[in-house]
Design a protein around this motif. Structure first.
Motif, PDB file in Angstrom:
ATOM      1  N   THR A  41       2.921  -0.157  -7.981  1.00 57.37           N
ATOM      2  CA  THR A  41       2.757  -0.115  -6.527  1.00 57.37           C
ATOM      3  C   THR A  41       3.546   1.034  -5.906  1.00 57.37           C
ATOM      4  N   ASN A  92       3.234   1.006   2.595  1.00 55.35           N
ATOM      5  CA  ASN A  92       2.085   0.594   1.774  1.00 55.35           C
ATOM      6  C   ASN A  92       2.537   0.023   0.442  1.00 55.35           C
ATOM      7  N   GLU A  96       1.923  -3.797  -0.956  1.00 56.00           N
ATOM      8  CA  GLU A  96       1.306  -4.066  -2.260  1.00 56.00           C
ATOM      9  C   GLU A  96       2.255  -4.865  -3.140  1.00 56.00           C
ATOM     10  N   CYS A 100       1.791  -8.463  -5.109  1.00 57.42           N
ATOM     11  CA  CYS A 100       2.018  -8.428  -6.553  1.00 57.42           C
ATOM     12  C   CYS A 100       3.084  -9.429  -6.981  1.00 57.42           C
TER      13      CYS A 100
END
Length: 118
Positions: A41, A92, A96, A100
């Motif tokens: 990520t 971002n 993510e 996750c």
């Protein structure tokens, strides 16, 4: 006026995922698997300095796993990582990472716990 966001200046908005924490210690295999997921990520390409980005990722992931191992909630882990203000871990990446991390920890919770402690 706009809603006041005192605790997050342009940071992540709250999410139900924030309350998830590791139900137990991760095994070595799980740690490796989760580390790879979280690393994916991060924004490690197109950085000003690839070597620095790699070093930052090692520091960031080490810190993340310290927090996860201490039983910190996903939201608290992300907040700490956000404070590091690393180029590789922008908003971002954090969003993510939240998905996750939370989904991985939830999977552990429902998983068979074959780890014998004590």
């Amino acid at each position: 006026g706009p809603p006041a966001e005192s605790d997050h200046e342009g940071g992540l908005s709250a999410s139900p995922l924030d309350d998830i924490a590791a139900p137990r210690d991760l095994t070595d295999d799980e740690t490796e698997e989760l580390r790879a997921l979280l690393k994916s990520t991060l924004k490690l390409t197109n950085c000003a300095c690839a070597i620095q980005a790699e070093e930052d990722s090692i520091d960031l992931l080490r810190y993340a796993f310290d927090l996860i191992g201490d039983g910190e909630r996903v939201g608290d882990v992300l907040e700490e990582l956000e404070f590091m203000e690393l180029e590789i871990c922008g908003r971002n990446s954090l969003e993510e990472m939240r998905v996750c991390l939370a989904s991985y920890l939830m999977k552990l919770d429902g998983g068979k716990n074959n780890v014998i402690t004590g």
